[in-house]
Motif scaffolding. Structure first.
Motif, short mmCIF file in Angstrom:
data_model
loop_
_atom_site.label_atom_id
_atom_site.label_comp_id
_atom_site.label_asym_id
_atom_site.label_seq_id
_atom_site.Cartn_x
_atom_site.Cartn_y
_atom_site.Cartn_z
N ASP A 5 8.60 18.48 -2.48
CA ASP A 5 7.28 18.51 -2.03
C ASP A 5 6.43 17.34 -1.87
O ASP A 5 6.00 17.08 -0.88
CB ASP A 5 6.61 19.84 -2.80
N PRO A 6 6.26 16.64 -3.20
CA PRO A 6 5.78 15.39 -3.21
C PRO A 6 6.42 14.36 -2.07
O PRO A 6 5.82 13.39 -1.74
CB PRO A 6 5.57 14.87 -4.57
N VAL A 7 7.69 14.42 -2.13
CA VAL A 7 8.40 13.42 -1.19
C VAL A 7 7.58 13.27 0.17
O VAL A 7 7.68 12.58 0.94
CB VAL A 7 9.51 13.63 -1.24
N LEU A 8 7.67 14.85 0.59
CA LEU A 8 6.97 14.94 2.05
C LEU A 8 5.97 14.68 2.12
O LEU A 8 5.22 14.04 3.09
CB LEU A 8 7.51 16.65 2.33
N CYS A 9 4.96 15.00 1.28
CA CYS A 9 3.49 14.53 1.29
C CYS A 9 3.37 12.95 1.13
O CYS A 9 2.52 12.41 2.03
CB CYS A 9 2.76 14.91 -0.11
N SER A 10 4.27 12.32 0.42
CA SER A 10 4.11 10.79 0.63
C SER A 10 4.51 10.25 1.72
O SER A 10 3.93 9.34 2.19
CB SER A 10 5.23 10.19 -0.60
N LYS A 11 5.48 10.95 2.51
CA LYS A 11 6.04 10.26 3.66
C LYS A 11 4.81 10.59 4.70
O LYS A 11 4.89 9.73 5.75
CB LYS A 11 7.49 10.99 3.95
N ALA A 12 4.29 11.55 4.74
CA ALA A 12 3.12 11.86 5.74
C ALA A 12 2.07 10.88 5.59
O ALA A 12 1.50 10.27 6.67
CB ALA A 12 2.51 13.21 5.47
N VAL A 13 1.85 10.51 4.23
CA VAL A 13 0.69 9.40 4.00
C VAL A 13 1.21 7.83 4.58
O VAL A 13 0.67 7.30 5.46
CB VAL A 13 0.46 9.39 2.52
N CYS A 14 2.58 7.71 4.19
CA CYS A 14 2.99 6.41 4.80
C CYS A 14 3.06 6.27 6.00
O CYS A 14 3.24 5.26 6.96
CB CYS A 14 4.40 6.19 4.27
N SER A 15 3.32 7.47 6.85
CA SER A 15 3.55 7.58 8.29
C SER A 15 2.11 7.13 9.06
O SER A 15 2.12 6.75 10.20
CB SER A 15 4.08 8.85 8.83
N THR A 16 1.16 7.40 8.40
CA THR A 16 -0.42 7.16 8.92
C THR A 16 -1.15 6.37 8.48
O THR A 16 -2.08 5.50 8.80
CB THR A 16 -1.15 8.54 8.84
N THR A 17 -0.60 5.64 7.26
CA THR A 17 -1.28 4.48 6.46
C THR A 17 -0.36 3.38 5.96
O THR A 17 0.81 3.81 5.76
CB THR A 17 -2.13 5.01 5.34
N ASP A 18 -0.77 2.32 6.24
CA ASP A 18 -0.05 0.96 5.96
C ASP A 18 -0.18 0.72 4.32
O ASP A 18 -1.26 0.31 4.02
CB ASP A 18 -0.53 -0.22 6.72
N VAL A 19 0.63 1.27 3.45
CA VAL A 19 0.56 1.03 2.26
C VAL A 19 1.39 -0.14 1.60
O VAL A 19 1.32 -0.36 0.41
CB VAL A 19 1.21 2.29 1.13
N THR A 20 1.77 -1.12 2.24
CA THR A 20 2.33 -2.30 1.90
C THR A 20 1.76 -3.67 1.96
O THR A 20 2.04 -4.40 1.54
CB THR A 20 3.72 -2.33 3.10
N GLU A 21 0.46 -3.30 2.58
CA GLU A 21 -0.29 -4.55 2.75
C GLU A 21 -1.26 -4.87 1.44
O GLU A 21 -1.79 -6.03 1.33
CB GLU A 21 -1.46 -4.59 3.93
N GLY A 22 -1.31 -3.98 0.55
CA GLY A 22 -2.26 -3.97 -0.58
C GLY A 22 -3.46 -3.43 -0.26
O GLY A 22 -4.07 -3.76 0.86
N ALA A 23 -4.15 -3.03 -1.30
CA ALA A 23 -5.70 -2.49 -1.28
C ALA A 23 -6.31 -2.49 -2.54
O ALA A 23 -5.55 -2.64 -3.78
CB ALA A 23 -5.45 -1.08 -0.52
N GLU A 24 -7.42 -1.96 -2.74
CA GLU A 24 -7.95 -1.81 -3.97
C GLU A 24 -7.51 -0.73 -4.73
O GLU A 24 -7.13 0.19 -4.39
CB GLU A 24 -9.53 -1.56 -3.78
N PRO A 25 -7.36 -1.10 -6.22
CA PRO A 25 -6.67 0.05 -6.99
C PRO A 25 -7.31 1.43 -6.95
O PRO A 25 -8.52 1.47 -6.81
CB PRO A 25 -6.44 -0.58 -8.47
N CYS A 26 -6.31 2.67 -6.58
CA CYS A 26 -6.74 3.83 -6.67
C CYS A 26 -7.96 4.18 -5.31
O CYS A 26 -9.06 4.66 -5.59
CB CYS A 26 -7.62 4.10 -7.91
N SER A 27 -7.74 3.34 -4.54
CA SER A 27 -8.68 3.40 -3.19
C SER A 27 -8.42 4.48 -2.00
O SER A 27 -9.14 4.69 -1.28
CB SER A 27 -8.85 2.07 -2.60
#
Length: 274
Positions: free
Chosen positions: A38-60
């Motif tokens: 279940d969390p794997v599917l949720c995480s993949k959905a997030v990564c498909s719409t948001t670029d999480v490799t560029e870096g961001a503010e912690p817990c943003s």
């Protein structure tokens, strides 16, 4: 099921009990597996719409991100697809392989850690290990750079990314976490009975545990003293090989190398007399 095969003398009642225990075990393992999916599917959905490799503010980012990791095994090198016979009985250099599948990255407000039941531990990293081992069996590798190349070349989509400990551009640094954490946290007794752990930024020092995914939560206050912000453990240095091992590699393993440059890196002549 093995008990039924090896104990034909069991009575009908004993057979029924064995089957009931086996059915309960499989159902429990399936629930544990679904908790992983279940969390794997949720995480993949997030990564498909948001670029999480560029870096961001912690817990943003308000989202669920998932990581899977596992230790595969150690491989020996030099390794050749057409392996010569005599080296089979020798002990070459070892490369320990640890895999991490990151369905998301970043710092988090809460962390959940879950373990698979024994006997039901095949999951995402094992698939990546299998893809790499297909390439490994067909490759020659005489140094760490060669091993890293086989990892990179093993997946067409580039999912297998090598990360070497002594990589000068992106080094992996080992820290003395055990001695550091002993100063601030108490040991959790009978920790091996639990398969699920949770901690949050709202309750520092508290660890919430569950034996199984449908078990009641148990809370433990493990904090002894609060560490200072930004305080980290000291670096843990990897000790060099002792001189006997160095001489063994030079005399017994070096002759199997094809590449002289790789041989001089992996099995150089020791500077310490034998």
């Amino acid at each position: 099921m093995g008990k039924l095969k090896t104990n034909a003398h069991l009575s009908d009642e004993e057979r029924h009990n064995v089957l009931s225990d086996y059915t309960c075990h499989v159902q429990k393992a399936n629930r544990q597996r679904q908790l992983f999916k279940d969390p794997v599917l949720c995480s993949k959905a997030v990564c498909s719409t948001t670029d999480v490799t560029e870096g961001a503010e912690p817990c943003s980012l308000d989202a669920t991100l998932h990581y899977s990791w596992d230790f595969a095994q150690c491989v020996h090198y030099p390794h050749h697809a057409m392996q010569v016979g005599p080296i089979y009985f020798a002990t070459p250099r070892k490369c320990h392989v640890f895999g991490m599948c990151a369905e998301g990255t970043g710092l988090h407000e809460s962390v959940f850690l879950s373990m698979m039941l024994p006997g039901h531990t095949k999951f995402t990293p094992d698939w990546h290990f299998g893809v790499w081992k297909i390439k490994w069996r067909q490759s020659d590798a005489e140094c760490m750079e060669d091993i890293a190349y086989t990892v990179k070349a093993s997946s067409r989509s580039g999912h297998n990314i090598p990360q070497r400990v002594n990589d000068p551009s992106r080094p992996v640094v080992f820290l003395n976490w055990k001695t550091f954490l002993e100063n601030y946290f108490k040991l959790l007794k009978n920790i091996t009975k639990y398969y699920h752990f949770r901690c949050t930024a709202d309750e520092p020092g508290f660890l919430i545990c569950r034996e199984f995914c449908d078990s009641e939560e148990v809370r433990f206050n493990l904090l002894k003293a609060r560490p200072e912000a930004g305080c980290l453990p000291t670096v843990k240095f990897i000790p060099p090989l002792d001189h006997l091992r160095q001489w063994y590699l030079y005399e017994k393993i070096a002759p199997f190398f094809i590449n002289e440059v790789a041989r001089d890196i992996v099995c150089p002549k020791p500077s310490i007399p034998k």
